[in-house]
Design a protein around this motif. Structure first.
Motif, PDB file in Angstrom:
ATOM      1  N   CYS A   1     112.259  95.116  54.678  1.00 56.82           N
ATOM      2  CA  CYS A   1     112.474  95.849  53.430  1.00 56.82           C
ATOM      3  C   CYS A   1     111.636  95.179  52.360  1.00 56.82           C
ATOM      4  O   CYS A   1     111.112  94.071  52.556  1.00 56.82           O
ATOM      5  N   GLN A   2     111.503  95.817  51.229  1.00 60.27           N
ATOM      6  CA  GLN A   2     110.802  95.184  50.119  1.00 60.27           C
ATOM      7  C   GLN A   2     111.596  93.964  49.659  1.00 60.27           C
ATOM      8  O   GLN A   2     112.817  94.020  49.506  1.00 60.27           O
ATOM      9  N   SER A   3     110.853  92.877  49.462  1.00 63.87           N
ATOM     10  CA  SER A   3     111.531  91.649  49.064  1.00 63.87           C
ATOM     11  C   SER A   3     110.609  90.822  48.187  1.00 63.87           C
ATOM     12  O   SER A   3     109.397  90.994  48.183  1.00 63.87           O
TER      13      SER A   3
ATOM     14  N   ASP B   1     106.157  94.086  51.281  1.00 64.16           N
ATOM     15  CA  ASP B   1     106.616  95.484  51.350  1.00 64.16           C
ATOM     16  C   ASP B   1     107.498  95.769  52.557  1.00 64.16           C
ATOM     17  O   ASP B   1     108.007  96.885  52.709  1.00 64.16           O
ATOM     18  N   GLY B   2     107.667  94.778  53.454  1.00 62.70           N
ATOM     19  CA  GLY B   2     108.552  94.963  54.597  1.00 62.70           C
ATOM     20  C   GLY B   2     107.940  95.669  55.783  1.00 62.70           C
ATOM     21  O   GLY B   2     108.615  95.861  56.794  1.00 62.70           O
ATOM     22  N   SER B   3     106.656  96.044  55.705  1.00 59.86           N
ATOM     23  CA  SER B   3     106.022  96.711  56.846  1.00 59.86           C
ATOM     24  C   SER B   3     105.844  95.767  58.021  1.00 59.86           C
ATOM     25  O   SER B   3     105.772  96.186  59.177  1.00 59.86           O
TER      26      SER B   3
ATOM     27  N   PRO C   1     115.821  90.047  49.196  1.00 58.22           N
ATOM     28  CA  PRO C   1     115.611  91.430  49.628  1.00 58.22           C
ATOM     29  C   PRO C   1     116.115  92.420  48.590  1.00 58.22           C
ATOM     30  O   PRO C   1     117.104  92.165  47.891  1.00 58.22           O
ATOM     31  N   GLU C   2     115.430  93.553  48.477  1.00 58.28           N
ATOM     32  CA  GLU C   2     115.909  94.633  47.606  1.00 58.28           C
ATOM     33  C   GLU C   2     116.951  95.487  48.305  1.00 58.28           C
ATOM     34  O   GLU C   2     117.667  96.243  47.658  1.00 58.28           O
ATOM     35  N   ASP C   3     117.038  95.380  49.619  1.00 58.57           N
ATOM     36  CA  ASP C   3     118.053  96.090  50.402  1.00 58.57           C
ATOM     37  C   ASP C   3     119.285  95.190  50.519  1.00 58.57           C
ATOM     38  O   ASP C   3     119.221  94.073  51.044  1.00 58.57           O
TER      39      ASP C   3
END
Length: 823
Positions: free
Chosen positions: A758-760, A778-780, A807-809
């Protein structure tokens, strides 16, 4: 920098306009800053256009300049600038470009690309540089059927990002030349150019520039250049000269003031060139640069600028009677013009261009420039065009350079074909059409037979316009003729009336390729473009097989980038497979990947795979002109691939087959280049008999770093998030360290591994709690690199550092870790 500073000071307008010097940056004039911003938008300054499929690598711009201004402040300065051999860091050109001189109203005027950048593209975003290669869609040319869009016109929509034929399509009918072609255009009267060069008087010139390179070893030591120059103004310009300026700097970039001990000269003569099983004499007219002492064995090459073609007049009334250099002049900026220094105005420039003579060789070691020119051309009328074809050639010593020049000349000469289907045109050496009305024309002044013809308006007389050159080459005894006859030395025989320049038999074009870096693996995907493209010379489908290459150990030597690629010595062949036809190795690749072949199988892990593939095929079948909608859950790349495969399965236009290869013998974070090339077979009596031409890995490569997978929320383990190497020392970072450049001044990195999917945000702190840097992922994938430079632009010192992953999640926890840096 010595003399280099004098040179840059003399061209301050160019430096300010192109690079944005500190002087301009300190200027608080917003209008000047706006002009600079516009210049940067439309002028190609980033070094992205580099001829790099051969062993001679040259930066290209869209204002008539070749070279990258090494050691300057310009963004493109780190790109190859006539670097030979490739990836060596040894350069031979500082900058070079087109000069065009004429008299306008009796006053000498010269428009130049360097140093004064009077040629410029427009301000429009489309007027940049375009890439092409033989075999690409829209790029068909003679002797293949050249009318790509079937509108009855040939190559009318040339490669410039515009709809030239107003049919609603862009660049759909042009001539693609070589394995790498760059195309652009510019004029000498752009308004912003006149603002920067207020003393310049424009001639109203429109210049179309193309440059070409080939990948095979016999061709890869030269770059061909073609200028088509139109007078698009309303006035006749007279006493025309066209020329090429070059500031040659021979030496390794790492050597202090390597440009101060060069030599330059003109070489004229006959070179014996291999053509098939025989040798043929080639007339060479070439000016050279070389290092005086070879820099202790580092700079043993010689670079030449070769004149290949321009307008001629056998009588010498309207143009020079033969192709060649009419004026060669060398000069040095550490002297005044009157003593052999640089010209500083149009009168001096025109004087050098029109000076019918050859300057003495520059044998005293200095920082030389040279000017090559040809002319005079009596006049260039409005809406008329003239051409100039040249080549950069490089090789080991004078013999190696001349071998490259002969190869360039043979490539430019191309071949002759019966394009009009009339066996009565192009016979007995008569290749030139003379249009009536004409009275009392001798068709061949060299054959000893009086054959006088006349023609009324609308009729054509075919004459032998180059018979004296043919006779001279046939009489030359320096080359082994083998079983050749005089006919082999003639143009315009057996009904072949049309010369196709820049044409050679070569390997199939490389396929279109994509790379997917993974966790200790790299996946390659490529299409079957190489298989379905006929040979540009024989028009036969002669594909034999694919080769997969990898380059390791590249450390970004000075003067190279990931776009210019690795040195030839770094490439290693991973695997080779071909058609099963009795030609070794006879290893089948046309089997599904799951069965040990290379055929790509899409959506392997998707439950509704067959249903989706069927949907794509039905959509293409019933609406072949439409793009298939991309179903939710699939990427655009997957949908493009599925549509191309559906078209292939149905036999529709635009269909492609795909192949797959996975390299597991890699390590995360390391630097790798990959290439997929094709090779063909020789066909005799309709039967493949042996391998013929091999593609080179430099023609088709992609740079990558394998990366760790991102951790999913289910099963996320904080202890799996770590830094590599740890501790970070000079020794532990060495395996993946790159040489510094302007964008990456340290050339080193560490990597955070196994980050969340996830985006972090990754924050780095000193043990005292000071915030050192903030990074975003970007979590890719699970890898994020850091160059050990703080947010204040300083190299971090030795010590223990803490990091937090936020993490943004919300399904991922905040993670904390530490690592050590030892300087």
């Amino acid at each position: 920098m010595g003399n280099r500073r004098l040179r840059l000071a003399a061209t301050a307008a160019l430096v300010c306009a192109l690079a944005g010097t500190p002087l301009l940056a300190r200027d608080n004039n917003q209008e000047s800053l706006d002009k600079l911003k516009a210049l940067e938008r439309i002028m190609v300054l980033d070094g992205s256009a580099v001829h790099n499929v051969g062993n001679l690598q040259v930066n290209v711009t869209n204002w008539g300049v070749f070279g990258s201004y090494p050691s300057s402040t310009q963004e493109m300065s780190e790109s190859p600038s006539a670097q030979w051999p490739a990836n060596s860091g040894v350069e031979y050109i500082y900058v070079a470009g087109l000069w065009f001189g004429a008299k306008r109203g009796g006053i000498p005027v010269v428009s130049t690309s360097a140093y004064a950048a009077e040629f410029r593209p427009t301000r429009e975003d489309v007027d940049v540089i375009y890439r092409a290669f033989e075999g690409m869609a829209g790029g068909a040319r003679l002797p293949s059927p050249p009318d790509d869009d079937k509108d009855g016109l040939i190559d009318e929509d040339w490669l410039n990002g515009r709809d030239d034929d107003l049919d609603g399509k862009i660049d759909e009918d042009f001539a693609a030349i070589g394995k790498q072609m760059f195309s652009c255009w510019f004029t000498d009267d752009q308004p912003y150019s006149l603002q920067i060069n207020p003393e310049h008087t424009p001639l109203g010139l429109f210049v179309r520039q193309e440059s070409y390179q080939w990948e095979e070893e016999r061709f890869y030591n030269f770059v061909g250049i073609e200028y088509k120059i139109w007078n698009y103004g309303n006035e006749i310009i007279e006493d025309v000269y066209v020329g090429f300026f070059a500031d040659g700097d021979a030496g390794p970039r790492l050597r202090e003031q390597y440009w101060m001990d060069d030599q330059t000269a003109l070489w004229r003569g006959i070179v014996c060139a291999k053509q098939g099983e025989r040798e043929i004499p080639i007339r060479i007219d070439i000016a050279t640069f070389q290092d005086d002492d070879g820099d202790e064995g580092q700079t043993l090459g010689i670079l030449g600028v070769l004149f290949l073609g321009h307008d001629t007049d056998p009588l010498g009334e309207n143009a020079p009677p033969t192709v060649g250099i009419t004026s060669y002049q060398n000069f040095s900026g550490d002297q005044p013009y009157e003593s052999g220094g640089d010209p500083t105005n149009d009168f001096q420039r025109y004087e050098l261009m029109s000076k019918a003579g050859i300057d003495r060789p520059g044998i005293v070691p200095r920082d030389y420039r040279m000017l090559l020119a040809t002319g005079p051309f009596r006049q260039l009328e409005p809406d008329s065009m003239m051409v100039l074809q040249i080549a950069f050639c490089c090789g080991l010593g004078i013999d190696g350079m001349l071998k490259s020049a002969a190869s360039a000349a043979l490539t430019y000469k191309g071949n002759w074909f019966d394009i009009d289907g009339n066996s009565e045109t192009g016979i007995n050496g008569r290749e030139t059409p003379l249009y009536g009305p004409a009275i009392g024309i001798e068709t061949d002044s060299c054959d000893g037979v009086d054959e006088i013809k006349s023609a009324v308006k609308g009729e054509i007389i075919w004459i032998n316009n180059d018979c004296r050159e043919e006779d001279a080459l046939w009489a030359d005894t320096r080359c082994s003729k083998g079983n050749a006859t005089f006919t082999d030395y003639q143009t315009g025989v057996e009904g072949k009336e049309t010369q196709i320049n820049w044409l050679v038999g070569s390997a199939p074009p490389p396929p279109k390729m994509r790379i997917i870096p993974g966790d200790n693996k790299v996946t390659l995907l490529w299409d079957n473009f190489s298989e379905i493209t006929p040979d540009v010379s024989t028009l036969e489908l002669d594909f034999e097989g694919f080769r997969i290459w990898r380059a390791d150990g590249w450390n970004r030597p000075l003067g190279t980038t990931v776009m210019s690629g690795p040195g030839r010595d770094l490439w290693q062949l991973l695997e080779e497979r071909d058609l099963i036809n009795g030609i070794l190795p006879d290893v089948e690749f046309k089997r599904p990947f799951s069965e040990g072949g290379w055929q790509y199988e899409p959506l392997v892990n998707l439950g509704e795979k067959e249903k989706i593939i069927q949907m794509f095929e039905e959509s293409v079948y019933y609406a072949p002109l439409d793009t298939v909608p991309c179903p939710p859950g699939l990427t655009n790349e997957e949908c493009d691939t599925l549509e191309a495969m559906a078209r292939y399965n149905l036999g529709f236009e635009g269909g492609l087959q795909y192949y797959k290869y996975v390299d597991y013998n890699v390590h995360n974070g390391m630097n790798y280049f990959y290439s997929v090339t094709a090779y063909d077979h020789l066909i005799m009596d309709g039967v493949p008999v042996r391998p013929n031409y091999y593609g080179d890995p430099s023609s088709n490569f992609i740079f990558t770093n394998p990366v760790s997978d991102a951790q999913l929320a289910a099963g996320y383990n904080e202890n799996e998030v770590y830094v590599v190497p740890n501790p970070a020392t000079e020794k532990t970072m060495e395996p993946w360290r790159l040489e510094p450049n302007q964008d990456d001044p340290t050339g080193i990195k560490i990597e955070f591994r196994n980050l969340p999917a996830c985006q972090s945000t990754v924050r780095i702190y000193s043990v005292a709690g000071d915030l050192v840097e903030i990074l975003h992922n970007d979590g890719s994938n699970g890898t994020l690199s850091w160059d050990l430079v703080s947010r204040n632009g300083q190299d971090v010192t030795s010590g223990v550092y803490l990091f937090s992953v936020e993490p943004e999640d919300d399904s991922f926890p905040r993670t904390i870790g530490k690592f050590v840096v030892i300087r």
